[in-house]
Design a protein around this motif. Sequence first.
Motif, PDB file in Angstrom:
ATOM      1  N   PRO A  29       0.832  -1.223   0.000  1.00  0.00           N
ATOM      2  CA  PRO A  29       0.000   0.000   0.000  1.00  0.00           C
ATOM      3  C   PRO A  29       0.862   1.268   0.000  1.00  0.00           C
ATOM      4  CG  PRO A  29      -0.768  -1.571   1.662  1.00  0.00           C
ATOM      5  CD  PRO A  29       0.509  -2.131   1.117  1.00  0.00           C
ATOM      6  N   GLU A  30       2.007   1.200   0.683  1.00  0.00           N
ATOM      7  CA  GLU A  30       2.895   2.368   0.769  1.00  0.00           C
ATOM      8  C   GLU A  30       3.432   2.744  -0.629  1.00  0.00           C
ATOM      9  OE1 GLU A  30       6.148   1.619   3.366  1.00  0.00           O
ATOM     10  OE2 GLU A  30       6.866   3.698   3.304  1.00  0.00           O
ATOM     11  N   TYR A  31       3.896   1.711  -1.375  1.00  0.00           N
ATOM     12  CA  TYR A  31       4.433   2.014  -2.708  1.00  0.00           C
ATOM     13  C   TYR A  31       3.322   2.408  -3.676  1.00  0.00           C
ATOM     14  CZ  TYR A  31       7.172   2.009  -6.935  1.00  0.00           C
ATOM     15  OH  TYR A  31       7.768   2.419  -8.103  1.00  0.00           O
ATOM     16  N   GLN A  32       2.154   1.834  -3.498  1.00  0.00           N
ATOM     17  CA  GLN A  32       1.049   2.180  -4.405  1.00  0.00           C
ATOM     18  C   GLN A  32       0.627   3.640  -4.278  1.00  0.00           C
ATOM     19  OE1 GLN A  32      -2.179  -0.576  -5.397  1.00  0.00           O
ATOM     20  NE2 GLN A  32      -1.102  -2.083  -4.149  1.00  0.00           N
ATOM     21  N   LYS A  33       0.952   4.251  -3.139  1.00  0.00           N
ATOM     22  CA  LYS A  33       0.672   5.696  -3.014  1.00  0.00           C
ATOM     23  C   LYS A  33       1.595   6.498  -3.928  1.00  0.00           C
ATOM     24  CE  LYS A  33      -0.963   5.504   1.726  1.00  0.00           C
ATOM     25  NZ  LYS A  33      -0.457   5.522   3.106  1.00  0.00           N
ATOM     26  N   ILE A  34       2.768   5.932  -4.232  1.00  0.00           N
ATOM     27  CA  ILE A  34       3.703   6.610  -5.130  1.00  0.00           C
ATOM     28  C   ILE A  34       3.424   6.218  -6.578  1.00  0.00           C
ATOM     29  CG2 ILE A  34       6.154   6.869  -5.739  1.00  0.00           C
ATOM     30  CD1 ILE A  34       6.734   6.479  -2.724  1.00  0.00           C
ATOM     31  N   ASN A  35       3.251   4.920  -6.822  1.00  0.00           N
ATOM     32  CA  ASN A  35       2.881   4.482  -8.169  1.00  0.00           C
ATOM     33  C   ASN A  35       1.776   3.429  -8.120  1.00  0.00           C
ATOM     34  OD1 ASN A  35       2.578   3.688 -10.757  1.00  0.00           O
ATOM     35  ND2 ASN A  35       4.715   3.134 -11.127  1.00  0.00           N
ATOM     36  N   PRO A  36       0.532   3.853  -8.364  1.00  0.00           N
ATOM     37  CA  PRO A  36      -0.599   2.915  -8.316  1.00  0.00           C
ATOM     38  C   PRO A  36      -0.510   1.835  -9.395  1.00  0.00           C
ATOM     39  CG  PRO A  36      -1.276   5.024  -9.203  1.00  0.00           C
ATOM     40  CD  PRO A  36       0.116   5.205  -8.697  1.00  0.00           C
ATOM     41  N   MET A  37       0.384   2.033 -10.388  1.00  0.00           N
ATOM     42  CA  MET A  37       0.541   1.011 -11.430  1.00  0.00           C
ATOM     43  C   MET A  37       1.475  -0.110 -10.952  1.00  0.00           C
ATOM     44  SD  MET A  37      -1.424   2.471 -13.574  1.00  0.00           S
ATOM     45  CE  MET A  37      -2.032   4.138 -13.860  1.00  0.00           C
ATOM     46  N   GLN A  38       2.072   0.069  -9.766  1.00  0.00           N
ATOM     47  CA  GLN A  38       2.881  -0.981  -9.126  1.00  0.00           C
ATOM     48  C   GLN A  38       4.159  -1.323  -9.890  1.00  0.00           C
ATOM     49  OE1 GLN A  38      -0.076  -4.045  -8.857  1.00  0.00           O
ATOM     50  NE2 GLN A  38      -1.194  -3.025  -7.231  1.00  0.00           N
ATOM     51  N   LEU A  39       4.679  -0.365 -10.637  1.00  0.00           N
ATOM     52  CA  LEU A  39       5.897  -0.604 -11.415  1.00  0.00           C
ATOM     53  C   LEU A  39       6.990   0.371 -10.984  1.00  0.00           C
ATOM     54  CD1 LEU A  39       4.256  -0.997 -14.950  1.00  0.00           C
ATOM     55  CD2 LEU A  39       5.197  -2.829 -13.531  1.00  0.00           C
ATOM     56  N   VAL A  40       8.220   0.080 -11.373  1.00  0.00           N
ATOM     57  CA  VAL A  40       9.319   1.028 -11.180  1.00  0.00           C
ATOM     58  C   VAL A  40       9.764   1.522 -12.543  1.00  0.00           C
ATOM     59  CG1 VAL A  40      10.139  -0.008  -9.046  1.00  0.00           C
ATOM     60  CG2 VAL A  40      11.064  -0.823 -11.219  1.00  0.00           C
ATOM     61  N   PRO A  41      10.407   2.691 -12.621  1.00  0.00           N
ATOM     62  CA  PRO A  41      10.770   3.591 -11.539  1.00  0.00           C
ATOM     63  C   PRO A  41       9.639   4.564 -11.194  1.00  0.00           C
ATOM     64  CG  PRO A  41      11.602   4.476 -13.598  1.00  0.00           C
ATOM     65  CD  PRO A  41      10.925   3.166 -13.931  1.00  0.00           C
ATOM     66  N   ALA A  42       9.798   5.195 -10.030  1.00  0.00           N
ATOM     67  CA  ALA A  42       8.916   6.302  -9.640  1.00  0.00           C
ATOM     68  C   ALA A  42       9.744   7.232  -8.773  1.00  0.00           C
ATOM     69  CB  ALA A  42       7.713   5.779  -8.863  1.00  0.00           C
ATOM     70  N   ILE A  43       9.364   8.495  -8.718  1.00  0.00           N
ATOM     71  CA  ILE A  43      10.081   9.440  -7.848  1.00  0.00           C
ATOM     72  C   ILE A  43       9.083  10.187  -6.968  1.00  0.00           C
ATOM     73  CG2 ILE A  43      12.058   9.786  -9.402  1.00  0.00           C
ATOM     74  CD1 ILE A  43      10.805  12.527 -10.171  1.00  0.00           C
ATOM     75  N   GLU A  44       9.614  10.674  -5.856  1.00  0.00           N
ATOM     76  CA  GLU A  44       8.833  11.552  -4.980  1.00  0.00           C
ATOM     77  C   GLU A  44       9.725  12.760  -4.736  1.00  0.00           C
ATOM     78  OE1 GLU A  44       5.948  10.534  -1.315  1.00  0.00           O
ATOM     79  OE2 GLU A  44       8.067  10.310  -0.879  1.00  0.00           O
ATOM     80  N   VAL A  45       9.194  13.953  -4.979  1.00  0.00           N
ATOM     81  CA  VAL A  45      10.004  15.172  -4.847  1.00  0.00           C
ATOM     82  C   VAL A  45       9.485  15.974  -3.661  1.00  0.00           C
ATOM     83  CG1 VAL A  45      10.772  17.276  -6.013  1.00  0.00           C
ATOM     84  CG2 VAL A  45      10.374  15.196  -7.353  1.00  0.00           C
ATOM     85  N   ASP A  46      10.389  16.270  -2.720  1.00  0.00           N
ATOM     86  CA  ASP A  46      10.043  17.061  -1.539  1.00  0.00           C
ATOM     87  C   ASP A  46       8.848  16.475  -0.779  1.00  0.00           C
ATOM     88  OD1 ASP A  46      12.075  18.785  -2.221  1.00  0.00           O
ATOM     89  OD2 ASP A  46      10.776  20.143  -3.343  1.00  0.00           O
ATOM     90  N   GLY A  47       8.749  15.131  -0.804  1.00  0.00           N
ATOM     91  CA  GLY A  47       7.690  14.446  -0.049  1.00  0.00           C
ATOM     92  C   GLY A  47       6.284  14.711  -0.553  1.00  0.00           C
ATOM     93  N   GLU A  48       6.149  15.370  -1.667  1.00  0.00           N
ATOM     94  CA  GLU A  48       4.807  15.725  -2.141  1.00  0.00           C
ATOM     95  C   GLU A  48       4.522  15.267  -3.568  1.00  0.00           C
ATOM     96  OE1 GLU A  48       3.198  19.605  -1.790  1.00  0.00           O
ATOM     97  OE2 GLU A  48       4.048  19.898   0.205  1.00  0.00           O
ATOM     98  N   PHE A  49       5.345  15.716  -4.493  1.00  0.00           N
ATOM     99  CA  PHE A  49       5.083  15.470  -5.909  1.00  0.00           C
ATOM    100  C   PHE A  49       5.538  14.066  -6.288  1.00  0.00           C
ATOM    101  CE2 PHE A  49       6.503  15.819 -10.410  1.00  0.00           C
ATOM    102  CZ  PHE A  49       5.261  16.052 -10.968  1.00  0.00           C
ATOM    103  N   LYS A  50       4.619  13.269  -6.794  1.00  0.00           N
ATOM    104  CA  LYS A  50       4.929  11.889  -7.169  1.00  0.00           C
ATOM    105  C   LYS A  50       4.826  11.746  -8.688  1.00  0.00           C
ATOM    106  CE  LYS A  50       2.882  10.382  -2.834  1.00  0.00           C
ATOM    107  NZ  LYS A  50       2.632  11.761  -2.359  1.00  0.00           N
ATOM    108  N   LEU A  51       5.761  10.979  -9.258  1.00  0.00           N
ATOM    109  CA  LEU A  51       5.767  10.842 -10.718  1.00  0.00           C
ATOM    110  C   LEU A  51       6.273   9.459 -11.092  1.00  0.00           C
ATOM    111  CD1 LEU A  51       5.338  12.517 -13.370  1.00  0.00           C
ATOM    112  CD2 LEU A  51       7.774  13.062 -13.277  1.00  0.00           C
ATOM    113  N   PHE A  52       5.617   8.822 -12.051  1.00  0.00           N
ATOM    114  CA  PHE A  52       6.120   7.548 -12.565  1.00  0.00           C
ATOM    115  C   PHE A  52       6.132   7.599 -14.095  1.00  0.00           C
ATOM    116  CE2 PHE A  52       1.946   5.981 -13.774  1.00  0.00           C
ATOM    117  CZ  PHE A  52       1.099   6.577 -12.861  1.00  0.00           C
ATOM    118  N   GLU A  53       6.693   6.557 -14.694  1.00  0.00           N
ATOM    119  CA  GLU A  53       7.009   6.425 -16.127  1.00  0.00           C
ATOM    120  C   GLU A  53       8.387   7.047 -16.374  1.00  0.00           C
ATOM    121  OE1 GLU A  53       5.826   4.910 -18.826  1.00  0.00           O
ATOM    122  OE2 GLU A  53       4.097   4.042 -17.815  1.00  0.00           O
TER     123      GLU A  53
END
Lengths: 229, 229
Positions: A29-53
């Motif tokens: 569940p923790e990683y799905q908050k960053i990438n709901p597609m459940q894949l890598v890579p993903a980034i989190e910037v300043d604890g707020e902005f999340k981005l994958f692909e």
Amino acid sequence: MSCNSHLLLNGIEFEEVTIDFCKRENLSPEYQKINPMQLVPAIEVDGEFKLFESHAILRFLACAFPGVADHWYPADLFERAQIDSVLDWHHSNLRHGTTGLVFNSTVGPLLAGLPPNLEAAAEARKVLLASLPMVESFWLKGDGHFLLGRSQPSIADLILVCEIMQLEVLDEKVRKQILDPYKKIGKWIDDTRNATQPYFDEFHAVLFRAKEKLIKIRSTGSSDETKIK
Amino acid sequence: MSCNSHLLLNGIEFEEVTIDFCKRENLSPEYQKINPMQLVPAIEVDGEFKLFESHAILRFLACAFPGVADHWYPADLFERAQIDSVLDWHHSNLRHGTTGLVFNSTVGPLLAGLPPNLEAAAEARKVLLASLPMVESFWLKGDGHFLLGRSQPSIADLILVCEIMQLEVLDEKVRKQILDPYKKIGKWIDDTRNATQPYFDEFHAVLFRAKEKLIKIRSTGSSDETKIK
């Protein structure tokens, strides 16, 4: 690997978090908050902005952080559009072929305990075999060392070379059969590696450890990898 | 269709050149000079600059021509990165699923005289059925009318809606079975259509003519479309 290399090459500070697929950490569940597609890579910037692909991440990093050299993703709109064209072409061609072949013939059955999917592997192999000549004769046109005939690497070189590097985990005979006809591709991989050292070897160490593991697994049992045509 | 709509919506002057796949015009040496991958869409700017891949074209048009409203591809790097993330996700998911199903079950066998590829169609259908819930529950999150909860459309709305519109050529029972569970997607298609009229209907007229033709073809013979699970 392309994202990590880009961050280090351009002096962008980051904390690396490894997501272990074998432990299914990508499904947490923790990683799905960053990438709901459940894949890598993903980034989190300043604890707020999340981005994958990966392509979106590399475009963002190149534009959002000061000090990233222009050649990675040029401000010139015509040059940038051509790099976008390579990246968009990559998805359904080189990426689809490489990922499909590597996963269905090798990583799935030999590392993840899944049944081999020889039909899917064969379909992906066809896509890969149709993509490599386009890289060799079209994207690597001209005398430049990099894609689009450029003299310095762009994010497209990072992405496409890291994709082709995944083929290292295939049975060596199969890998050589696929890649040996493409001399420009071989040279371009070397050029990209040289342009991104020491990070290139550092991040591909994981891949080469998997390759060694697979050599041992193959030596103790049978594999369907050489049957895929 | 997404490219043409974008050009018209934003008052960018262009000359449209139709490439007839049935006449294999995409394989002509003349067209290969514009797109060596032999696919559409592609653009030529001022007789010199050539570009293919629809996402790359829309990014370029949004940035290179004055007067394109910011909401199509925002200058804000965080907003832009999220739109890039949708577009990159689209390739191996919604696009792969839709194109693979439509081509292998319907356009190939019923319009292009190719044998149906039921296995490829079934694999694509699975990808499509896994992609639609992600559009409904993740990309259409929030109360906005458009992707990413935005109040105005972006190039990602144009691309993804035009992709889903391709399903119109499927057997109507099959199409309804696939799309009916997704109420937010239905509303989003209507919202995107309303935001882009009269161009939306104008460019989809070709699709609806193909749909009518397919209804007639199905009424005079058998089709395997409903067998794909």
